[in-house]
Write an enzyme that holds these catalytic residues in place. Structure first.
Site, mmCIF file in Angstrom:
data_model
loop_
_atom_site.group_PDB
_atom_site.id
_atom_site.type_symbol
_atom_site.label_atom_id
_atom_site.label_comp_id
_atom_site.label_asym_id
_atom_site.label_seq_id
_atom_site.Cartn_x
_atom_site.Cartn_y
_atom_site.Cartn_z
ATOM 1 N N ASP A 192 -38.940 6.118 22.372
ATOM 2 C CA ASP A 192 -38.415 6.903 21.243
ATOM 3 C C ASP A 192 -37.001 7.404 21.524
ATOM 4 O O ASP A 192 -36.386 8.031 20.664
ATOM 5 C CB ASP A 192 -39.314 8.121 20.967
ATOM 6 C CG ASP A 192 -40.547 7.762 20.156
ATOM 7 O OD1 ASP A 192 -40.648 6.589 19.752
ATOM 8 O OD2 ASP A 192 -41.406 8.635 19.942
ATOM 9 N N ASP A 248 -8.187 -11.777 -13.028
ATOM 10 C CA ASP A 248 -9.066 -11.954 -11.865
ATOM 11 C C ASP A 248 -10.397 -11.248 -12.078
ATOM 12 O O ASP A 248 -11.461 -11.797 -11.802
ATOM 13 C CB ASP A 248 -8.398 -11.397 -10.594
ATOM 14 C CG ASP A 248 -7.311 -12.319 -10.083
ATOM 15 O OD1 ASP A 248 -7.446 -13.536 -10.303
ATOM 16 O OD2 ASP A 248 -6.350 -11.829 -9.486
ATOM 17 N N GLY A 267 -15.349 -19.775 -8.037
ATOM 18 C CA GLY A 267 -15.862 -20.924 -8.789
ATOM 19 C C GLY A 267 -16.133 -22.223 -8.083
ATOM 20 O O GLY A 267 -17.251 -22.500 -7.678
ATOM 21 N N MET A 268 -15.103 -23.046 -7.894
ATOM 22 C CA MET A 268 -15.304 -24.407 -7.398
ATOM 23 C C MET A 268 -15.046 -24.518 -5.903
ATOM 24 O O MET A 268 -14.961 -25.621 -5.365
ATOM 25 C CB MET A 268 -14.356 -25.358 -8.149
ATOM 26 C CG MET A 268 -14.629 -25.452 -9.636
ATOM 27 S SD MET A 268 -16.136 -26.373 -9.963
ATOM 28 C CE MET A 268 -15.565 -28.044 -9.719
#
Length: 513
Positions: A36, A299, A434-435
């Site tokens: 502990d 953006d 995205g891509m």
């Protein structure tokens, strides 16, 4: 009690130790078995501090079990009193040593007779509360102890400060970006002409707690720790408090207006005028914070309608949900918290900003929910970062518990106007552009990348033949996981165990139909 390899909020004694080790010249003694006593290691590893963690473990071993703990505990308290000369020694059991049902208050009373330091026993039920609730309770207990002591010594009746002043309550060790947030709040108050009276517990002295009533009002940036103390000070000394978290443009403005409201109760008498912070809010929103114009930029508009999941403590998860939905146009599918004790407040805060609310401290439920809703990004704790890696979903860390990378050396607040810039960066950088993946694959950027699937289950009863695997690899990465899952779902529904190209097209037709 349950066995888990991950806990969002630790056991109660961790909260008590976090509060004790945040104060200057306070020593904590943990009455605990081996196993502990990991707090020292954890704090030394994570907090960027030069000082040793002021925590001593009074180990419960076979000798203690045979003879009782009193001799050892009292000896440890008096030894630390002579060695360290702390202002305060806090004794805390753990949930394990609580099983012994010993009269630790009696040990504390015995040790206090021979100690120069103040000695108290942390008044926490280790079976009923978690780390955050225990921290809140311990902070209130320490504040109450020293204000009662000052009252008995008759050095408490001090007038409030001549200029507007505040106490910041709830900044403490191992908190999520607490030190950066504290600096940002101090800068904000300096701009507003407000004096910071005391900051507790982080870096504060227990001897200065008697100065708390001198402030005009109290600030509680995080609901998890500090609210009990603020309520106590309001009840005993009539001190108002502001518990709005200044996270995001809207809530920071609300926070400043609440402070203005409370200050203007005293300002006409003590300052001879009222204060008006509207011009400051306008200036900061339009010119200092970049987040306001960023949210109107192309953006940020690319993020409109993107799906996100938010999970964390109540303060950060609620604030982040509102920022994403209200300030950035991101679609929050699910918002959740592991603070089950504060579920009602959380539900009230996120109502109307998300589709679904999840209140749980079980990380597997969170993982299953994320796998089910398939968000474009996750905003959560360290655990959600792990889940995101397994599911190939980006994750921004916005809440404790966190690992070493979220104790940055650089300045990264989440509160105030500088905090809005940090959050805007975090949100934008968390979404996969995205891509990006698809273009990298086309031009050989990731020629070793395996075909991935978003599933928390590692076992699959389906096999893909080489032709179908080749066909799957031609599909752009950002939709491939979805197509793979839909195909496997179709195959299972129709009792097929091997997936071919024909089955892929059949699944596509069935979905379109």
């Amino acid at each position: 009690m349950k066995i888990a390899y991950w806990m969002y909020a630790g056991p109660a004694h961790i909260g008590t130790l976090r509060v004790a080790s945040s104060f200057k010249n306070v020593h904590a003694i943990m009455h605990a078995p081996l196993g502990d006593d990991y707090f020292n290691v954890m704090r030394s590893m994570l907090e960027r501090e030069r000082d040793f963690t002021p925590v001593t473990a009074s180990i419960v071993d076979r000798h203690v079990l045979a003879r009782g703990s009193q001799e050892k505990v009292v000896e440890n308290i008096t030894r630390k009193d002579k060695e360290e000369r702390p202002d305060l020694i806090v004794l805390t059991p753990t949930c394990t040593s609580s099983i012994l049902q010993e009269d630790l208050q009696n040990f504390v009373d015995r040790a206090a007779m021979t100690s120069q330091s103040d000695v108290i026993l942390a008044d926490v039920n280790h079976y009923r509360v978690n780390e955050l609730q225990a921290a809140d309770r311990t902070l209130e207990q320490v504040v109450r102890y020293y204000l009662d002591k000052a009252h008995r010594q008759e050095n408490l009746n001090q007038p409030i400060t001549e200029v507007p002043s505040v106490n910041i309550i709830g900044m403490f060790t191992l908190g999520f970006h607490n030190q950066h947030d504290c600096r940002e709040l101090k800068r904000l108050f300096q701009d507003l002409g407000i004096k910071v009276n005391e900051v507790i517990p982080e870096g504060g002295s227990v001897e200065n707690l008697r100065n708390l009533p001198k402030a005009w009002l109290n600030i509680v940036p995080y609901r998890e720790v500090g609210l009990m103390t603020a309520l106590y000070l309001e009840k005993e000394f009539g001190m108002p408090y502001v518990a709005t978290t200044p996270m995001g443009i809207v809530d920071t403005a609300k926070f400043i207006r609440e402070i203005q409201h409370h200050i203007n109760k005293w300002a006409p008498i003590l300052l001879g005028k009222v204060v008006d912070y509207e011009e400051y809010i306008d200036q900061q929103t339009r010119f200092v914070s970049q987040a306001a114009w960023f949210s109107r930029s192309i953006d940020c508009q690319n993020l409109t309608g993107k799906k996100a999941v938010v999970f964390g403590d109540t303060t950060h998860a609620a604030a982040m949900t509102k920022i994403l939905a209200r300030e950035m146009g991101v679609y929050v599918v699910c918002a959740g918290t592991y603070c089950k004790h504060d579920a009602e407040w959380f539900k009230d805060q996120v109502q109307g900003f998300c589709d679904e609310v999840l209140i749980t401290d079980d990380h597997t439920e969170v993982g299953d929910m994320i796998a089910r809703v398939e968000p474009a990004a996750i905003f959560g704790s360290q655990m959600e970062r792990h889940i995101g890696k397994r599911l190939d979903i980006p994750c921004g860390v916005i809440s404790a518990p966190v690992h070493i990378q979220n104790f940055p050396l650089g300045y990264r607040p989440f509160l105030g106007y500088e905090g809005t810039n940090q959050i805007a960066d975090l949100v934008y950088n968390s979404f996969t552009l995205g891509m990006e993946d698809h273009l990298l694959e086309i031009f050989g950027g990731h020629d070793t990348k395996e075909v991935i699937t978003k599933s928390l289950s590692t076992d699959s009863d389906l096999t893909w033949d080489p032709e179908s695997q080749a066909e799957l690899s031609k599909i752009p990465g950002f939709v491939r996981g979805k197509i793979k899952r839909n195909t496997e779902k179709f195959a299972r529904q129709n009792g097929m165990s091997k997936i071919t190209v024909e089955i892929m097209y059949a699944a596509k037709e069935a979905l379109n139909a």
